[in-house]
Design an enzyme around this catalytic site. Structure first.
Site: not given
Length: 502
Positions: A265, A270, A277, A288, A347, A349, A351
């Site tokens: 990933k 993010d 967030k 991230d 959020d 995201e 996956r």
């Protein structure tokens, strides 16, 4: 980069800025660890007593400096705690030595050369000390001006007690240096500010490393992603002015009989997207992309070590930002696999980008796929900040990865994939939603990813959300900031795969 040498010199005769020795607790008594006999002799056999007077207890993580007496070429002795002394003359554990060496290297920031006279009973001990010292000497200073008060990392580590002419010791040290340098490469990427490490910049770093190490690198830009139907990666990256990338970086060996695919990933920043967030949760979100950094570094490490296994890395790179073009909660994305996903929370995201990369990796029919991601806060709640979770579609494979992680000193824990949690991701609109039940959220994310793994392919998922980025004070060989979590596990997994042991 900190240099590493294996020295045949004695502790008393080697010229260095500092001499590192180990001390341990034997009951209520402080004892000097093997390797420091010459140093203890210079103190007339009273090194432990002097250290006790200074308050040393031998506890792990403890470091005590004292002036060296006549008879030693180094002006300073640094005693690091090793914890409890082994019973019946046994050896200290590799992780104990690794952490002690890391503590010493951090303490000696600013020094040009340090001699490490820690216990070495076998080549594995030399490797652990070398790895710990090189990782402990890490510092991210790319954005800081050089000045009088700026101390550079320890410049050279000299291992005493290792055997430079012994093939096993030499190979162990070379492996430790390669792995440590690749972990530090991952740390650099994680610590890089997101205005500089965009998806395109990350892809360029992979291309540069590929050229240096003979790796095959393919980069899909936003146009190629759209043409290929990578709806998950595009859906996450649509809101940013920095478009997404999918990078394939491959190491092949002419004698390899097995192929390991690693998927990372790579959300270079993010914000949460439209599901923004709150303040207090976005300041460290440059990290991230830690999974992609770990995958990238692990592929390069496999190449540097010449492992007889094919290792293919997939870096799913995107920036998750809110804008008029961003994916909205309620949108439906058509993934690379053809499945549709209803986005209930932008959020969640990671996956989505991983799903496309997993499907693409599956098309090459590797023997196994392992994905690595800072995926869920739920995993941090479950396991804390220092332990990553392991999920898999094969219990034996999950156990094997757990054992490997423990062996190399990375805390991990096997987690289940309960089938009953799958129903929570049912969508009235699409094939699946990107969210499910809140309780067990880390497991729900694993179940989502499993939907995109090719049939018959062994797969594991490492959720490194806890240990990927350390916000507290440094400890052992772990710095503040990016840690390079899971690289050691992935490299050892590749080695075991090459040997046919998994």
């Amino acid at each position: 980069m900190t240099a590493l040498t294996l020295s045949t010199a004695g502790a008393a005769t080697l010229r260095a800025d500092a001499l590192v020795v180990g001390v341990a607790k034997s009951g209520k008594t402080l004892v000097v660890a093997p390797g420091a006999e010459a140093v203890d002799k210079a103190f007339e056999g009273r090194l432990a007593a002097v250290l006790e007077t200074l308050g040393a207890s031998g506890a792990e993580g403890e470091a005590t400096k004292l002036p060296a007496p006549a008879g030693l070429k180094a002006p300073v002795v640094l005693a690091v705690g090793l914890g409890a002394a082994p019973e019946d003359g046994g050896s200290f554990g590799a992780e104990t030595l690794r952490r002690a060496a890391g503590t010493a290297a951090r303490t000696l920031t600013g020094a040009k050369k340090a001699a490490f006279a820690l216990p070495i009973a076998a080549a594995e001990d030399a490797a652990a000390i070398a790895e710990g010292a090189l990782l402990g000497a890490y510092a991210f200073t790319a954005y800081q001006e050089d000045g009088k008060d700026t101390k550079k990392p320890l410049a050279e580590v000299a291992l005493l007690g290792a055997k430079p002419r012994d093939k096993a010791h030499k190979a162990a040290a070379e492996r430790a240096q390669a792995v440590a340098e690749e972990i530090n490469r991952a740390r650099d990427l994680i610590n890089m500010p997101p205005n500089d490490l965009t998806p395109a910049a990350f892809a360029a770093a992979a291309q540069a490393a590929g050229k240096e190490h003979g790796l095959k690198v393919q980069v899909l830009d936003e146009k190629a992603l759209a043409k290929g139907g990578y709806g998950g990666i595009l859906g996450v990256g649509n809101g940013s002015e920095n478009p997404p990338r999918l990078v394939r970086i491959a190491y092949t060996h002419p004698k390899a009989e097995r192929t390991l695919a690693l998927v990372g990933k790579g959300i270079t920043y993010d914000s949460g997207g439209i599901s923004l967030k709150p303040a207090g949760h976005n300041e460290t979100m440059k990290c991230d992309m830690s999974g992609a950094a770990a995958v990238f570094s692990s592929v390069v490490a496999a190449a540097r070590l010449g492992l007889e296994v094919n290792v293919t890395g997939w870096l799913a790179l995107a920036e998750n930002m809110p804008s008029g073009s961003a994916t909205r909660p309620g949108d439906v994305l058509r993934m690379y696999s053809g499945k549709t996903v209803e986005v209930l929370n932008t959020d969640a995201e990671g996956r989505l980008v991983l799903a496309d990369a997993l499907t693409r990796a599956s098309e090459e029919h590797p023997d196994a796929i392992v994905d690595v991601a800072t995926l869920t806060g739920a995993m941090v709640l479950a396991l804390g900040n220092r332990t990553f979770g392991i999920m898999a579609n094969d219990d034996d494979y999950r156990s094997a990865i757990h054992e490997i992680a423990e062996e190399v000193g990375e805390a991990s824990w096997p987690m289940p994939l309960p089938a009953d949690l799958r129903k929570g991701m049912d969508s009235p609109t699409a094939d699946i939603a990107n969210m499910g039940e809140r309780m067990g959220g880390g497991l729900v994310a694993g179940l989502f990813l499993q939907e995109f793994v090719g049939k018959g392919i062994t797969w594991a998922h490492l959720d490194i959300a806890g240990p990927a980025f350390h916000e507290g004070a440094p400890y052992g060989y772990t710095p503040k900031g990016g840690t390079g979590s899971s690289v050691r596990t992935l490299v050892k997994l590749a080695e075991r795969t090459a040997a046919g042991e998994i």
